[in-house]
Write a protein that holds these residues in place. Structure first.
Motif, PDB file in Angstrom:
ATOM      1  N   ALA A  50      -7.435  -2.936  -0.281  1.00 31.78           N
ATOM      2  CA  ALA A  50      -7.022  -2.051   0.879  1.00 31.78           C
ATOM      3  C   ALA A  50      -7.830  -2.909   1.952  1.00 31.78           C
ATOM      4  O   ALA A  50      -7.354  -3.076   3.039  1.00 31.78           O
ATOM      5  CB  ALA A  50      -7.471  -0.769   0.841  1.00 31.78           C
ATOM      6  N   THR A  94      -0.645   1.241  -9.974  1.00 27.89           N
ATOM      7  CA  THR A  94      -0.720   1.920  -8.794  1.00 27.89           C
ATOM      8  C   THR A  94      -2.168   2.648  -8.846  1.00 27.89           C
ATOM      9  O   THR A  94      -2.679   3.249  -9.793  1.00 27.89           O
ATOM     10  CB  THR A  94       0.374   2.681  -8.208  1.00 27.89           C
ATOM     11  OG1 THR A  94       1.432   2.194  -7.885  1.00 27.89           O
ATOM     12  CG2 THR A  94      -0.292   3.493  -6.823  1.00 27.89           C
ATOM     13  N   GLY A  95      -3.132   2.226  -7.825  1.00 30.54           N
ATOM     14  CA  GLY A  95      -4.501   2.815  -7.915  1.00 30.54           C
ATOM     15  C   GLY A  95      -5.309   2.687  -6.652  1.00 30.54           C
ATOM     16  O   GLY A  95      -4.826   1.962  -5.826  1.00 30.54           O
ATOM     17  N   GLU A  96      -6.406   3.295  -6.688  1.00 20.34           N
ATOM     18  CA  GLU A  96      -7.388   2.981  -5.425  1.00 20.34           C
ATOM     19  C   GLU A  96      -8.094   1.822  -5.802  1.00 20.34           C
ATOM     20  O   GLU A  96      -9.033   1.627  -6.677  1.00 20.34           O
ATOM     21  CB  GLU A  96      -8.377   4.087  -5.526  1.00 20.34           C
ATOM     22  CG  GLU A  96      -7.836   5.493  -5.127  1.00 20.34           C
ATOM     23  CD  GLU A  96      -7.239   5.301  -3.594  1.00 20.34           C
ATOM     24  OE1 GLU A  96      -7.824   4.799  -2.891  1.00 20.34           O
ATOM     25  OE2 GLU A  96      -6.040   6.026  -3.453  1.00 20.34           O
ATOM     26  N   PHE A  97      -7.813   0.614  -5.100  1.00 23.34           N
ATOM     27  CA  PHE A  97      -8.406  -0.529  -5.050  1.00 23.34           C
ATOM     28  C   PHE A  97      -8.907  -0.860  -3.584  1.00 23.34           C
ATOM     29  O   PHE A  97      -8.054  -1.385  -2.925  1.00 23.34           O
ATOM     30  CB  PHE A  97      -7.386  -1.791  -5.489  1.00 23.34           C
ATOM     31  CG  PHE A  97      -6.807  -1.734  -6.812  1.00 23.34           C
ATOM     32  CD1 PHE A  97      -7.471  -2.149  -7.822  1.00 23.34           C
ATOM     33  CD2 PHE A  97      -5.557  -0.917  -6.840  1.00 23.34           C
ATOM     34  CE1 PHE A  97      -6.878  -2.074  -9.280  1.00 23.34           C
ATOM     35  CE2 PHE A  97      -5.040  -0.697  -8.425  1.00 23.34           C
ATOM     36  CZ  PHE A  97      -5.806  -1.504  -9.525  1.00 23.34           C
ATOM     37  N   ALA A  98     -10.322  -0.509  -3.540  1.00 21.71           N
ATOM     38  CA  ALA A  98     -10.838  -0.357  -2.270  1.00 21.71           C
ATOM     39  C   ALA A  98     -10.830  -1.959  -1.552  1.00 21.71           C
ATOM     40  O   ALA A  98     -10.656  -2.203  -0.709  1.00 21.71           O
ATOM     41  CB  ALA A  98     -12.253   0.188  -2.186  1.00 21.71           C
ATOM     42  N   ARG A 122       0.752   5.874  -0.577  1.00 21.07           N
ATOM     43  CA  ARG A 122       0.136   6.865  -0.448  1.00 21.07           C
ATOM     44  C   ARG A 122      -0.936   7.067  -1.539  1.00 21.07           C
ATOM     45  O   ARG A 122      -2.130   7.446  -1.313  1.00 21.07           O
ATOM     46  CB  ARG A 122       1.057   8.181  -0.445  1.00 21.07           C
ATOM     47  CG  ARG A 122       0.397   9.466   0.027  1.00 21.07           C
ATOM     48  CD  ARG A 122       1.355  10.723   0.129  1.00 21.07           C
ATOM     49  NE  ARG A 122       1.831  10.852  -1.054  1.00 21.07           N
ATOM     50  CZ  ARG A 122       3.199  10.870  -0.853  1.00 21.07           C
ATOM     51  NH1 ARG A 122       3.854  11.110  -0.103  1.00 21.07           N
ATOM     52  NH2 ARG A 122       4.014  10.783  -2.192  1.00 21.07           N
ATOM     53  N   ASP A 123      -0.584   6.740  -2.741  1.00 23.65           N
ATOM     54  CA  ASP A 123      -1.794   6.827  -3.977  1.00 23.65           C
ATOM     55  C   ASP A 123      -2.593   5.672  -4.073  1.00 23.65           C
ATOM     56  O   ASP A 123      -3.549   5.578  -4.712  1.00 23.65           O
ATOM     57  CB  ASP A 123      -0.832   6.939  -5.158  1.00 23.65           C
ATOM     58  CG  ASP A 123       0.127   8.115  -5.105  1.00 23.65           C
ATOM     59  OD1 ASP A 123      -0.080   9.114  -4.446  1.00 23.65           O
ATOM     60  OD2 ASP A 123       0.865   8.212  -6.112  1.00 23.65           O
ATOM     61  N   GLY A 124      -2.401   4.610  -3.284  1.00 19.73           N
ATOM     62  CA  GLY A 124      -3.126   3.333  -3.276  1.00 19.73           C
ATOM     63  C   GLY A 124      -2.432   2.181  -3.288  1.00 19.73           C
ATOM     64  O   GLY A 124      -1.369   2.169  -2.827  1.00 19.73           O
ATOM     65  N   LEU A 183       0.782  -1.403   0.122  1.00 17.35           N
ATOM     66  CA  LEU A 183      -0.128   0.011   0.028  1.00 17.35           C
ATOM     67  C   LEU A 183       0.825   1.198   0.006  1.00 17.35           C
ATOM     68  O   LEU A 183       1.737   1.311   0.888  1.00 17.35           O
ATOM     69  CB  LEU A 183      -1.025  -0.023   1.094  1.00 17.35           C
ATOM     70  CG  LEU A 183      -2.154  -1.094   1.311  1.00 17.35           C
ATOM     71  CD1 LEU A 183      -2.618  -0.893   2.637  1.00 17.35           C
ATOM     72  CD2 LEU A 183      -2.965  -0.884   0.196  1.00 17.35           C
TER      73      LEU A 183
END
Length: 168
Positions: free
Chosen positions: A159, A152-156, A135-137, A133
Motif C-alpha cells: 500500500a 488479498t490481505g493487509e500488505f502495508a 477495500r480488504d487490502g 488495492l
C-alpha cells in the motif's frame, strides 16, 4: 519496450475482471497473445536476463568488512529456491525481494508488488503479482495454482509503495 507494455496492459484491462483462472480455450488464446509479446520483449532484452536472479535474504552477518548474506535464489522455471551465501556490499532486508546478477556484490531491491511463498500449502512456491488495492487490502493474482489464484490481505508495504507511485 513501451509499446509492448502498452499492448499487454490493454490486453489485461480488456480481459474480464483481471482474474486469475479461466477456461482452457480462453487460456490458450491468451497464452498465444502473451507469448507473442514475450517474444518481442525477449528480443528487446536479448541476453540481459540470463545472468539475473531473484533473491530473497534469509539472514545476514557482518564479517571482515563485508556482509555475508545467506540468500535463496529463484531463477528460471524452477519454483524452488536454491540457497547460497553471497558476500555483498550491503545487508539485505529479509522481508524484501531483490534482483541481482550472478556473482554480483550488489542487488536491486524490488517494490513489494510481487509476493513469493508457499501457497496453497500443498505447493512449493507460488508467485503472486499485485493487481489492485481493494477495500480488504492489496489483491495479488497467481497463474500457478487453480485452487488459490488470488491473495488479498493487509500488505502495508505494498500500500505504501502504491501511494508513493501515485502521488503527484
Amino acid at each position: 519496450m513501451a509499446s509492448i507494455v502498452s499492448t499487454t496492459n490493454k490486453m489485461r484491462n480488456d480481459w474480464g475482471g483481471h482474474g486469475g483462472v479461466v477456461g482452457q480455450s480462453e487460456s490458450e488464446f491468451r497464452n498465444q497473445q502473451l507469448l507473442a509479446e514475450v517474444e518481442k520483449l525477449r528480443e528487446t532484452f536479448s541476453d540481459t536476463w540470463v545472468e539475473i536472479q531473484l533473491i530473497h535474504a534469509l539472514h545476514t552477518r557482518a564479517r571482515r568488512g563485508v556482509f555475508e548474506n545467506e540468500v535463496a535464489i529463484l531463477m528460471g522455471s524452477n519454483s524452488e529456491f536454491l540457497k547460497e551465501t553471497r558476500a555483498m556490499a550491503t545487508w539485505l532486508d529479509v522481508e524484501r525481494l531483490y534482483l541481482s546478477k550472478k556473482d554480483s556484490s550488489r542487488a536491486l531491491k524490488l517494490l513489494p508488488l510481487v509476493q513469493v511463498g508457499p501457497s496453497p500449502q500443498s505447493a512449493k512456491n507460488a508467485c503472486y503479482f499485485f493487481s489492485r488495492l481493494e477495500r480488504d487490502g492489496a489483491r495479488f493474482v497467481s497463474y500457478h495454482f487453480t485452487d488459490r489464484p488470488e491473495l488479498t490481505g493487509e500488505f502495508a508495504d505494498t500500500a505504501e509503495a502504491i501511494k508513493l507511485l501515485t502521488e503527484d
